[in-house]
Scaffold this active site. Structure first.
Site, PDB file in Angstrom:
ATOM      1  N   LYS A  31       1.016  -1.345   0.007  1.00  0.00           N
ATOM      2  CA  LYS A  31       0.023   0.136   0.172  1.00  0.00           C
ATOM      3  C   LYS A  31       1.058   1.287  -0.042  1.00  0.00           C
ATOM      4  CE  LYS A  31      -0.348  -0.408   4.910  1.00  0.00           C
ATOM      5  NZ  LYS A  31      -1.046  -1.036   6.102  1.00  0.00           N
ATOM      6  N   TYR A  78      16.509  29.926  10.287  1.00  0.00           N
ATOM      7  CA  TYR A  78      15.403  30.509  10.916  1.00  0.00           C
ATOM      8  C   TYR A  78      15.379  30.386  12.430  1.00  0.00           C
ATOM      9  CZ  TYR A  78      12.893  30.377   6.290  1.00  0.00           C
ATOM     10  OH  TYR A  78      12.479  31.039   5.032  1.00  0.00           O
TER      11      TYR A  78
HETATM   12  C1  PLP Z   1      -0.238  -2.128   6.595  1.00  0.00           C
HETATM   13  C2  PLP Z   1      -1.042  -3.342   7.036  1.00  0.00           C
HETATM   14  C3  PLP Z   1       0.005  -4.381   7.067  1.00  0.00           C
HETATM   15  C4  PLP Z   1       1.359  -4.656   6.939  1.00  0.00           C
HETATM   16  O1  PLP Z   1       1.886  -4.206   8.097  1.00  0.00           O
HETATM   17  P1  PLP Z   1       3.386  -4.106   8.457  1.00  0.00           P
HETATM   18  O2  PLP Z   1       3.408  -3.577   9.975  1.00  0.00           O
HETATM   19  O3  PLP Z   1       4.023  -2.969   7.763  1.00  0.00           O
HETATM   20  O4  PLP Z   1       4.060  -5.197   8.116  1.00  0.00           O
HETATM   21  C5  PLP Z   1      -0.940  -5.599   7.213  1.00  0.00           C
HETATM   22  N1  PLP Z   1      -2.142  -5.846   7.300  1.00  0.00           N
HETATM   23  C6  PLP Z   1      -2.989  -4.607   7.555  1.00  0.00           C
HETATM   24  C7  PLP Z   1      -4.569  -4.497   7.873  1.00  0.00           C
HETATM   25  C8  PLP Z   1      -2.410  -3.390   7.270  1.00  0.00           C
HETATM   26  O5  PLP Z   1      -2.953  -2.397   7.469  1.00  0.00           O
END
Ligand code: PLP
Length: 350
Positions: free
Chosen positions: A35, A244
């Site tokens: 994702k 800054y």
């Molecule tokens: C993002 C996500 C994962 C992967 O998690 P990691 O901690 O990056 O391995 C797996 N299952 C769900 C439902 C997620 O949202």
């Protein structure tokens, strides 16, 4: 090199997947969570490399990501969508042959009405209270759902990065309570669950962060290097201030480099004054505030004017930066901005 460059090691991503895959038995398939454009690193490159390594199932957050991924990976691999079947997504789900993980009775109804016979999975809430059907909802529709042969039933752990957290065992028991005896493949865990051990693996694991070199997979191979070009250097007299807010004052004569990257590129402003930039093994402290496009670095330790300085490298990984900024490696990765020139090593021969 005029542009800041983000070097991404695809062979390290694949090695990390293989290492996580090897931690579960042969009855457990290891998918890949890809994702947010592979946690900011580029799904167009990471997904084909992972397929070459043996990945046959991917997970994305939303249907649009799934449709993009389908164009990259072709018709074969399964693409699951964590957010399920949202209103208006039927066309995308059908067109890209996505598998929505249905999160509620509302989504299930929508799916059965708009795409009867189209593959789906079910996401259950085992205690995280974020996505998935609650026990009561599942009790009401489980028979109906199982009649339609879901391809996967899953849930997600809230605390799997803390192996000793009692929540892990509580959620495991709840997931078993909700799913024991059904004849559908099951998945409970992400990277953290792979590391928790066999009773958390079920039929499929879905690691993300571990592939990209982050905690809690401490043995991961680092995947990214971030090299930033030096725009100019200057000498400072004791008492001169930098950046800054005048937050840094030179205590002695020093040599300063101004580097091309800032918070607009994901170098979080909360890092101001904290990390080092590296030339080889030599550490040069970031001084003053992080600006939108610029960093200022004390390079007094260097003998020659550097062309580039590394912010992410073996000496300082994504979790080191995350600790300094009070966040997690996931956020450091996904914040890496669009201005970097991304280059990929270890690509499989096309
Ligand atoms: C993002 C996500 C994962 C992967 O998690 P990691 O901690 O990056 O391995 C797996 N299952 C769900 C439902 C997620 O949202």
């Amino acid at each position: 090199m005029a542009r800041a460059s983000l070097d991404i090691d695809l062979s390290a991503i694949c090695a990390n997947w293989r290492a996580l895959d090897a931690m579960s038995g042969p009855q457990t398939r290891t998918a890949a969570t890809i994702k947010a454009d592979a946690y900011g690193l580029g799904a167009a490159k990471a997904a084909p490399a992972l397929m070459d390594a043996g990945v046959r199932a991917f997970f994305v957050a939303i249907a649009e990501e799934g449709a993009t991924l389908r164009r990259i990976v072709g018709p074969e691999p399964r693409i699951h969508v964590y957010s399920g079947h949202m209103a208006g997504d039927a066309g995308l789900i059908r067109g890209a042959q996505l598998i929505p993980m249905l999160n509620s009775i509302e989504q299930m109804t929508r799916h059965f009405e708009t795409l009867p016979g189209h593959p789906f999975g079910v996401q259950l809430d085992s205690g995280m209270n974020r996505l998935g059907m609650e026990a009561g909802e599942w009790g009401a529709v489980a028979a109906l759902a199982l009649e339609q042969s879901p391809v996967l039933v899953m849930s997600h752990l809230a605390c799997s990065d803390e192996p000793d957290h009692p929540m892990n065992a509580r959620q495991l028991a709840e997931f078993r309570h909700l799913t024991d005896g059904i004849n559908v493949p099951r998945s409970l865990g992400a990277t953290g669950a792979v590391l928790l051990g066999p009773e958390y693996h079920f039929d499929m694991t879905r690691p993300g962060i571990g592939l990209y070199g982050g905690r809690p997979f401490d043995d991961a191979r680092p995947v990214v290097r971030l090299s930033l070009p030096v725009i100019q250097t200057r000498a400072l007299e004791p008492g001169e201030t930098v950046g800054y807010g005048n937050t840094f004052t030179a205590p002695e004569p020093m040599w300063l480099a101004t580097v091309s990257a800032g918070y607009a590129d994901g170098v979080l402003r909360a890092l101001s004054g904290k990390p080092m930039l590296y030339q080889g093994d030599t550490a040069c402290p970031l001084v003053g505030r992080v600006s939108m496009d610029l960093l200022t670095v004390d390079i007094s330790a260097l003998e020659d004017c550097p062309r580039v300085l590394d912010l992410i490298c073996p000496a300082q990984g994504i979790d080191d930066l995350a600790d300094m900024a009070g966040t997690i490696g996931y956020e450091i990765l996904t914040a890496l901005g669009p201005r970097y020139l991304r280059s990929y090593a270890g690509e499989a021969a096309a």
